[in-house]
Design a protein around this motif. Structure first.
Motif: not given
Length: 213
Positions: A170-178
């Protein structure tokens, strides 16, 4: 107005534009150096605290509480960083700093958790864990390179490892998008058009400032 006067006026405007661009470049270089310095100092401070704090005083309940409270702290830190990115004069630089800091906090949190698990419940892993071993195991799990000489043996250790895997994704995918969205918001607030790379973004920032607010 004569041709010579027009030429002088044109040269004056060109010099003023060049001066403004030079000031922008100097300001951006100073901001970049400040971000790098803050990131290095904060990462070094977190790692120093990890190695120096008396973690041996915690008990099993303390380790379980630590992972829950730590993840909550990571989420709150991330939310606060997103707000600061949108208001920053250099949102891209701020996003890099925020992602790096969040990542370091995340890794130190799980390294601390694994170390405490092994201290309070010996046999949780295939070999006794020093602080360096715990950090090594954390990085091995995060980078998904596969487990080598250290693996989780107890159910608690395996659950904690699975939690790290899920949150890491989640940190790598979602956080980068946010963070990318926050950067776009910050650029729109300043009147700059978002771009795909920092290099083109830097040019957009320079043009936005040269043309005025």
């Amino acid at each position: 107005m004569s041709d010579s006067s027009e030429r002088r006026a044109g040269h004056g405007r060109t010099r003023a534009a060049d001066s403004g661009q030079n000031r922008e470049r100097r300001a951006r270089r100073r901001a970049t150096r400040a971000v790098v310095a803050r990131t290095v100092l904060m990462a070094a401070g977190l790692l120093t605290a990890y190695y120096l704090l008396p973690l041996e005083e915690y008990r099993t309940g303390g380790a379980l509480t630590l992972i829950v409270c730590g993840l909550l702290a990571v989420v709150l830190l991330f939310v606060w960083q997103v707000r600061t990115i949108a208001r920053s004069p250099y949102p891209r630089l701020r996003a890099v700093e925020s992602l790096t800091l969040t990542l370091v906090v995340f890794l130190v949190l799980f390294a601390t958790t694994y170390y405490l698990m092994d201290r309070t419940t010996p046999g949780s892993f295939t070999e006794p864990m020093t602080r360096t071993d715990s950090l090594y195991y954390t990085l091995t799990t995060f980078t998904t390179v596969g487990f080598g000489d250290i693996t989780a043996r107890s159910e608690t250790g395996r659950v904690a490892t699975m939690i790290q895997m899920v949150v890491g994704l989640l940190l790598v995918g979602g956080a980068a998008r946010v963070l990318a969205t926050a950067v776009e918001v910050g650029l729109r607030r300043r009147g700059d058009a978002p771009s795909a790379s920092d290099g083109s973004g830097a040019g957009a920032e320079g043009r936005g400032r040269a043309s005025g607010p």
